[in-house]
Every structure is written in structure tokens, then in C-alpha cells.
Scaffold this active site. Structure first.
Site, PDB file in Angstrom:
ATOM      1  N   ASN A 116       0.954  -1.349   0.045  1.00 55.76           N
ATOM      2  CA  ASN A 116      -0.147   0.043  -0.029  1.00 55.76           C
ATOM      3  C   ASN A 116       0.711   1.228   0.025  1.00 55.76           C
ATOM      4  O   ASN A 116       1.963   1.325   0.445  1.00 55.76           O
ATOM      5  CB  ASN A 116      -0.879   0.216   1.288  1.00 55.76           C
ATOM      6  N   VAL A 117       0.493   2.486  -0.599  1.00 58.97           N
ATOM      7  CA  VAL A 117       1.003   3.608  -0.713  1.00 58.97           C
ATOM      8  C   VAL A 117       0.644   4.657   0.164  1.00 58.97           C
ATOM      9  O   VAL A 117       1.155   5.762  -0.055  1.00 58.97           O
ATOM     10  CB  VAL A 117       1.141   3.956  -2.242  1.00 58.97           C
ATOM     11  N   ASP A 118      -0.401   4.247   0.833  1.00 58.01           N
ATOM     12  CA  ASP A 118      -1.236   5.538   1.649  1.00 58.01           C
ATOM     13  C   ASP A 118      -0.662   6.068   2.815  1.00 58.01           C
ATOM     14  O   ASP A 118      -1.533   6.665   3.463  1.00 58.01           O
ATOM     15  CB  ASP A 118      -2.587   4.797   1.900  1.00 58.01           C
ATOM     16  N   HIS A 133       5.770  -0.579  -3.146  1.00 56.59           N
ATOM     17  CA  HIS A 133       5.217   0.379  -3.938  1.00 56.59           C
ATOM     18  C   HIS A 133       5.173   1.980  -3.752  1.00 56.59           C
ATOM     19  O   HIS A 133       4.781   2.546  -4.503  1.00 56.59           O
ATOM     20  CB  HIS A 133       3.745   0.083  -4.482  1.00 56.59           C
ATOM     21  N   CYS A 141      14.392  10.483  -4.850  1.00 60.30           N
ATOM     22  CA  CYS A 141      15.731  10.794  -6.021  1.00 60.30           C
ATOM     23  C   CYS A 141      15.974   9.482  -6.813  1.00 60.30           C
ATOM     24  O   CYS A 141      16.379   8.475  -6.263  1.00 60.30           O
ATOM     25  CB  CYS A 141      16.854  11.312  -5.317  1.00 60.30           C
ATOM     26  N   CYS A 144      20.057   8.617  -6.284  1.00 62.82           N
ATOM     27  CA  CYS A 144      20.334   8.215  -4.777  1.00 62.82           C
ATOM     28  C   CYS A 144      19.592   7.539  -4.011  1.00 62.82           C
ATOM     29  O   CYS A 144      19.901   7.292  -2.854  1.00 62.82           O
ATOM     30  CB  CYS A 144      21.041   9.395  -4.233  1.00 62.82           C
ATOM     31  N   GLY A 202      -4.905  -8.849   4.141  1.00 59.62           N
ATOM     32  CA  GLY A 202      -5.570  -8.053   3.226  1.00 59.62           C
ATOM     33  C   GLY A 202      -5.091  -7.980   1.733  1.00 59.62           C
ATOM     34  O   GLY A 202      -4.834  -7.207   1.062  1.00 59.62           O
ATOM     35  N   SER A 204      -3.980 -11.104  -1.624  1.00 63.52           N
ATOM     36  CA  SER A 204      -4.050 -12.588  -2.034  1.00 63.52           C
ATOM     37  C   SER A 204      -2.509 -12.836  -2.224  1.00 63.52           C
ATOM     38  O   SER A 204      -2.367 -14.055  -2.671  1.00 63.52           O
ATOM     39  CB  SER A 204      -4.939 -12.459  -3.188  1.00 63.52           C
ATOM     40  N   ASN A 228      -7.631 -12.534   6.086  1.00 64.16           N
ATOM     41  CA  ASN A 228      -8.442 -12.059   4.861  1.00 64.16           C
ATOM     42  C   ASN A 228      -9.909 -12.399   5.244  1.00 64.16           C
ATOM     43  O   ASN A 228     -10.409 -13.229   5.693  1.00 64.16           O
ATOM     44  CB  ASN A 228      -8.066 -12.826   3.595  1.00 64.16           C
TER      45      ASN A 228
HETATM   46 ZN   LIG Z   1      19.610  12.410  -4.804  1.00 67.79          ZN
END
Ligand SMILES: [Zn+2]
Length: 266
Positions: A116-118, A133, A141, A144, A202, A204, A228
Site C-alpha cells: 500500500n502507498v497510503d 510500491h 531521488c 540516490c 488483506g 491474496s 482475509n
Molecule cells: Zn539524490
């Protein structure tokens, strides 16, 4: 098709899972979209999904970004993008996120890998964490791999440049076609290699590379515990499947683990 939710994990099943987690040398967790959904964030795909509504991002998003980073940034800063991100911006960690942070504080959970990116695991207090993710709030960056809070980066001139190495900056969220950042992959591989138990919540666990870390632990003789709502593709190879939402199951697991810990100490 996932089968309809049949039941919620029983107390006996929770106790069994607690015993397995306490017996493990190096328990880690793998989490996915199901946990975000429980915080009110729609999934990306499917009915009501964010991409269903706003259109799926291009499969070569990363290559397009590299070809024209200025345009990529302009799209990222557009009001359409803000609208897409709104459900994530207003979401709060749920009891499942808090339970994982507590397991870490108890010294029971050593590492957590999320798809999850949240930002909700961080906000819940999780420290040993890999966001495979990326994290929608961070800027990374490409040279780096340093991450920056958005406020730290001036977006007056696009594309912005890394304050440390002048490399090209991009949203930390991993685009289609973009390799998972090497530092994140390395951390996941190191912790998975030490692990003998994975709590899969959460998800599969079919999206690679994240799924591979759980499967690798299983192949080495480790245990998989699934949390799940539904049966999933990995249910057949799980040692224990706890049915129910993370917000229901995980706090019960933490309560049982804390109880056993106290009993053992007294
Ligand atoms: Zn950098």
C-alpha cells in the site's frame, strides 16, 4: 472468484495463531489493499475503483515520466490527480494498522512489507517497514534513492532536483514500468531470509515481488497465517486462515498475544 464471506475467525483459531506467532523466531507481515479498503480507500480496480473512475495509468508510466519529467510532474500536480488522491488524503489508520504497530512494539513482529502507498502503516506507528510500491506522500531521488517530505522540495521549477545529489526527483509511488527501488527490495529480501512466519493480511499475495517473499518463507518450511475476508489464491498453502477484516482479527490477535505474554511473565 473469491467465495462469499462465510464466517469470522473463532477465538480458538485466534489462540492457535497467537501461539504460532509467539513460537516464531522472526515473524514478519505482508499487507495489501484489503487493509486500505478497511480505512475507506477504494481499490484501484473493479467496480467503484479509483482507476475504473479516473482511468488506468499507462503501463509505460515510468518510461513516459523519464521521457518528459516536466510533463509528468505537471500531471502529478494537476487537480485531477488531487481528486484521485482525495480518498487516500482523508483516510485514517484503522485498528488493523494499529494492531501491527503494537505487535512491533511488543517485539513480536520484526518487519512489515506493504504493497500500500497510503502512508497508513507509518501513521499508525510502524517503524520497521518497507513500502514496496512507495509512499504517496514522499518524493524520491531516482539517482540516490533518498526520500523527502513534499514540503522540503520546492516545486517552483519542474522537474525538481535532489537537494543532495541533483538527481531527478519523482513521486515515491512506483509507476507502471518502474523497477521497485533497490534499497526496498534489499530490505525485504534480508528480512524474508531470516523469517520463519509471515502474517499475510488483506492481500491474496499474488502480486510479485511482494508475494515472492511470503512464498519463499513457506518453501523454507516457515508458516503462513492469512488474515482475509475471503478465501484467496494462497489459502491452500496457508497454515492458518483467519477469516474476517484486519480491523476485526488483528486486534483480537494482539490481545491474545499480550495476555499470553503477561501470563508467561507472572
Ligand atoms: Zn539524490
Amino acid at each position: 472468484m473469491p467465495e462469499k464471506q462465510a464466517r469470522i475467525a473463532t477465538d480458538t483459531e485466534i489462540r492457535e495463531a497467537a501461539a504460532a506467532v509467539l513460537a516464531a523466531r522472526y515473524a514478519i507481515a505482508l499487507t495489501g489493499a484489503g487493509m486500505s479498503v478497511e480505512s475507506g480507500i477504494p481499490p484501484f480496480r473493479g467496480p467503484g475503483g479509483l482507476w475504473t473512475k479516473y482511468g488506468e495509468p499507462p503501463m509505460n508510466g515510468f518510461q513516459r515520466f523519464l521521457a518528459d519529467p516536466k510533463k509528468g510532474w505537471e500531471e502529478r500536480l494537476s487537480s485531477r490527480s488531487d481528486e484521485l488522491m482525495k480518498p487516500i488524503a482523508i483516510a485514517e489508520p484503522n485498528p488493523g494498522h494499529l494492531a501491527f504497530a503494537q505487535l512491533e512494539q511488543l517485539g513480536v513482529l520484526k518487519f512489515l512489507i506493504t504493497q500500500n502507498v497510503d502512508d497508513l502503516h507509518r501513521r499508525a506507528g510502524q517503524k520497521a517497514l518497507a513500502e514496496i510500491h512507495g509512499n504517496w506522500k514522499l518524493i524520491r531521488c531516482l539517482d540516490c534513492n533518498l526520500r523527502f517530505q513534499r514540503e522540503r522540495i520546492s516545486l517552483e521549477v519542474l522537474p525538481p532536483r535532489c537537494p543532495e545529489c541533483s538527481g531527478l526527483l519523482k513521486s515515491d509511488t512506483v509507476s507502471f514500468g518502474e523497477p521497485i527501488p533497490s534499497d526496498v527490495l534489499r530490505a525485504c529480501a534480508e528480512h524474508a531470509a531470516r523469517s520463519d512466519l509471515v502474517i499475510v493480511a488483506g492481500t491474496s499475495a499474488t502480486v510479485y515481488p511482494a508475494a515472492g517473499f511470503a512464498l519463499e518463507v513457506k518453501e523454507r518450511g516457515g508458516a503462513l497465517i492469512e488474515v482475509n475476508l475471503y478465501e484467496s489464491e494462497i489459502t491452500p498453502i496457508c497454515d492458518l486462515s483467519l477469516r474476517g477484516g484486519s480491523a476485526n482479527v488483528l486486534p483480537r490477535l494482539v490481545a491474545t498475544i499480550s495476555e499470553r505474554r503477561r501470563a508467561a511473565l507472572s
